[in-house]
Motif scaffolding. Sequence first.
Motif, short mmCIF file in Angstrom:
data_model
loop_
_atom_site.label_atom_id
_atom_site.label_comp_id
_atom_site.label_asym_id
_atom_site.label_seq_id
_atom_site.Cartn_x
_atom_site.Cartn_y
_atom_site.Cartn_z
N UNK A 102 0.86 -1.19 0.00
CA UNK A 102 0.00 0.00 0.00
C UNK A 102 0.89 1.23 0.00
N UNK A 103 0.90 1.93 -1.10
CA UNK A 103 1.80 3.07 -1.26
C UNK A 103 1.29 4.30 -0.51
N UNK A 104 2.21 5.18 -0.22
CA UNK A 104 1.84 6.47 0.36
C UNK A 104 1.64 7.53 -0.72
N UNK A 105 2.23 7.28 -1.90
CA UNK A 105 2.14 8.25 -3.01
C UNK A 105 1.75 7.49 -4.27
N UNK A 106 0.86 8.07 -5.05
CA UNK A 106 0.42 7.47 -6.31
C UNK A 106 1.55 7.47 -7.34
N UNK A 107 1.53 6.49 -8.25
CA UNK A 107 2.29 6.60 -9.49
C UNK A 107 1.82 7.85 -10.23
N UNK A 108 2.67 8.40 -11.07
CA UNK A 108 2.35 9.68 -11.71
C UNK A 108 1.04 9.65 -12.48
#
Length: 475
Positions: A102-108
């Motif tokens: 679970x990422x903290x930042x989205x892919x671009x």
Amino acid sequence: MTAPHELTAVEQCAALAGRTISAVELTAHYLERIDRLGGPLGAFVVTSPELALKEAAAADRLLAEGPQPDRPLLGLPIAFKDLQPIAGVPVTNGSTAIPAYTAEVDAAAVGSIRAAGTVTLGTTHAPEFGIPCYTASAVVGRAAVTPYAPGRSASGSSGGAASAVAAGLVPVGHGSDGAGSVRTPAAVCGLVGIKPSRGVVSSAPNPSFFAFTTDGPLARTVADAALLLDAMTVRRPAGLYEVRTGQSLLAATGRPPRGPLRIAVWTDSGLDEPHPETVRAVARVAALLEELGHEIVELTNPAPWDAAGADSLFDYIAGVVSSMLAGMPSSAAAALQADTRWMRERGDRLTAAGFVRSTATLASLSTRLIAGLTPYDLALTPVSSGPAVPLGHFHAGGSEAPAMRMLRWSAYTPLQNTSGLPAVSLPSHLTPDGLPIGVQLTGADHGSDQLLLSVAAQLEDTIGWQTRHPPQWWD
């Protein structure tokens, strides 16, 4: 009475902006359809109803304040392919060999779509690390299938997204395409799928010096696909290969292409003979383009596959897989699926010189394609050698490696990735067995995305595929 999913994505955005439907109502409608119809299609990995309804309620508050020009997709539900970092949503990469992340930042690209105001329904099924051109993983436990024939593959690696869009479980689909992974699923599910020019969509946080893979949309109409692609495109170039499109791709779908175009046509791939329905699809669309005033020129494929080209493609993919999985413990590696293991082992045996030779061969093939298209505006070809294959087709016996069987079926799509040229998969017709058949248009120039979508929209009006739907559409 028209159900919400029967509206196009463009119409849904207009309805949300006009307050004739709320984002919460629209989200609840799609969540109910996913819960009721999604399982047998193998389309989803996880759904995120709490997050979706929270985002939908926030969208409704903003919509109540009036026009939101910076959020053109405000309130529109979407699901993201299970290969890209998504803040707050677990991503498995289609693998049980590594833990979900679970990422903290989205892919671009994901972040750009979310910034446009979308509502996150969850993640769509992708095969392990996006490697094969079918979608089946131990994570989901079943294959993603085309809604037109549940015993046949939805292709890959964006098979879950394609199945979901075709069945009316999401209005548009987020996909990624490294060798046809948006276009072949679109073709077998009766959809539009776009692989944009290299750099139109950012590849962050995982840029590659070769940049074969790009995110792209799947949709029921050209305008819907362009709407989503507009939200993905780079606004301010800041990374490797990144470029601005300059003008709205959605706007390009509303105007005819400039003057009569010169369009090259071929159906040979250098490998298998295409299915008769595939040949018929290309001939049918070529005739329609001619009726629209364009010049059709039949020629031999300028960059056909041969054994050296196929080996180079497999070596390149294998090298990437080997690098990606380097250092994986043997206990985890034992959980990898067979195609991933095959690619990893091949990559582990590959020397640095062998990898460089593979990229040089692919560059040579790409150069031949580009040079062959120089006298033309576009090329018309098949998307795949035939319609959707039965589940298990690529592993159904024989001495040839499944990777080669996959390339024989999907040979028309990889060189658009290696060359960076834009391409779109468009529905042509249904076979007598009711299977969708697609054709591919490829832009002759890097950055010719607007021209490509203008012609695609012109064809859409002529073919009229928007009224065709699988049985689940009406459930």
